[in-house]
Motif scaffolding. Structure first.
Motif, mmCIF file in Angstrom:
data_model
loop_
_atom_site.group_PDB
_atom_site.id
_atom_site.type_symbol
_atom_site.label_atom_id
_atom_site.label_comp_id
_atom_site.label_asym_id
_atom_site.label_seq_id
_atom_site.Cartn_x
_atom_site.Cartn_y
_atom_site.Cartn_z
ATOM 1 N N VAL A 72 0.798 -1.124 0.090
ATOM 2 C CA VAL A 72 0.055 -0.074 0.271
ATOM 3 C C VAL A 72 0.973 1.127 -0.034
ATOM 4 N N THR A 73 0.561 2.263 -0.890
ATOM 5 C CA THR A 73 1.291 3.405 -1.164
ATOM 6 C C THR A 73 1.528 4.210 0.172
ATOM 7 N N ARG A 74 0.170 4.619 0.439
ATOM 8 C CA ARG A 74 0.218 5.532 1.696
ATOM 9 C C ARG A 74 0.341 5.173 2.846
ATOM 10 N N GLY A 75 1.156 5.576 3.735
ATOM 11 C CA GLY A 75 1.639 4.792 5.086
ATOM 12 C C GLY A 75 0.248 4.896 6.102
ATOM 13 N N ALA A 76 -0.670 6.059 5.782
ATOM 14 C CA ALA A 76 -1.701 6.219 6.767
ATOM 15 C C ALA A 76 -2.697 5.109 6.442
ATOM 16 N N ASP A 77 -2.670 4.378 5.238
ATOM 17 C CA ASP A 77 -3.700 3.312 4.885
ATOM 18 C C ASP A 77 -3.536 1.981 5.644
ATOM 19 N N ARG A 78 -2.457 1.857 6.291
ATOM 20 C CA ARG A 78 -2.074 0.631 7.348
ATOM 21 C C ARG A 78 -2.861 0.921 8.418
#
Length: 326
Positions: free
Chosen positions: A132-138
């Motif tokens: 996943v590209t955006r860290g916040a999506d984790r």
């Protein structure tokens, strides 16, 4: 006078999960415009509820018709034009056998163009966290993995509905049991159809009185379901025996079928009390406590799942009708 800030951009999506050979997997989509991997999501259409947008966006971007489960942590961030964007997420499973009724109640969905989404894939959750590209999506992924580790990812929905807006008692000359919905109440009932479908409702339970049966009738018709009509959920029978309502709610918490139960404002304290008894403190604290408890046609979604203490309410959320007055 200071200019007011623009309203946040509302979006919704889901982390679609499955188990393969004992491994938890999730679906990611690839957006060629941004060259990134992310969760399927998109902006709400005008007047659209977030759960409805979530299932629509997943089907548009992956072709999968899904049923929403636990709400997951959402995200909020600033867009390049200065507006805030708020993204609502749910865990979701692919609809399958047994889900024909709610999936049949949904309108057709047009798939996204390849210029918007050019690929989607299943990944083991460890690989998804790296891909996943955006860290916040984790953040929602971490919550999904934790729910799975605790055996609480596979849930069912018990939707508590208050009937739509009804004709005022002072303006109705007939029997109380026959007091009908207003025009707004009928529109509220129609607006509830896609929300109930998003949570996979396959069973309809309702008070016998007209304003409740009319509230769930559009969904029952769209899904091809026969409503289970219950005298015990009427105001009169509840006054005689609240314990019978409590027993019914306990049975519904244990039910393996996603269910909507429609009743009246005076009955709601008993219904909510039983939900609270089957919830941990932080979930019970999220239940409405003050009269009128729910607005006309408002839906409270209680996500239930197995625990060592039996079926429990693991999370709750509330959704109001998008119907408006004339």
């Amino acid at each position: 006078m200071k200019a007011s800030s623009p309203a946040p951009v509302q979006a919704a999506g889901a982390l679609v999960w499955r188990l393969r050979a004992g491994h938890l997997q999730v679906a990611l989509v690839h957006r060629p415009r941004y060259r990134d991997w992310s969760w399927p999501k998109g902006k709400l259409d005008p007047g659209e509820n977030a759960p409805v947008a979530a299932v629509r966006e997943v089907e548009e971007e992956t072709g999968m018709a899904v049923v929403l489960g636990l709400p997951l942590p959402g995200l909020e961030y600033r867009l390049s034009d200065g507006r805030q964007k708020v993204v609502h997420y749910w865990a979701a499973r692919v609809g399958g056998r047994g889900d024909d009724a709610p999936l049949g109640a949904r309108p057709p969905v047009r798939h996204a163009a390849r210029t918007e989404i050019d690929a989607w894939e299943w990944f083991d959750v460890e690989d998804a966290a790296r891909r996943v590209t955006r860290g916040a999506d984790r953040r929602p992924l971490d919550a999904l993995v934790e729910a799975h580790a605790r055996g609480r990812l596979r849930t069912r929905a018990l939707v508590v509905a208050r009937h739509g807006q009804a004709r005022k008692r002072s303006l109705w000359g007939g029997e109380e049991a026959d007091r009908p919905l207003t025009g707004l109440g009928l529109r509220q009932a129609a607006a509830a159809v896609p929300v109930l479908a998003a949570f996979g409702v396959g069973r309809v339970v309702t008070s016998r009185w007209e304003r409740c049966t009319a509230t769930v009738a559009p969904y029952a018709a769209a899904a091809g379901l026969e409503p289970q009509v219950a005298d015990v959920l009427t105001e009169a029978r509840h006054d005689e025996s609240p314990a019978r309502v409590g027993a019914m709610v306990r049975e519904l918490i244990e039910s393996p079928t996603d269910t909507v139960v429609c009743t009246h404002r005076p009955v709601l304290p008993t219904v909510l009390g039983v939900l609270a008894e089957h919830s941990r403190r932080h979930v019970a604290d999220a239940l409405p406590r003050e009269n009128p408890f729910l607005a006309p046609a408002e839906l409270l979604v209680a996500h239930t799942g197995p625990t060592p203490r039996g079926a429990r309410v693991l999370a709750v959320e509330r959704h109001t009708s998008s119907a408006t007055a004339d």
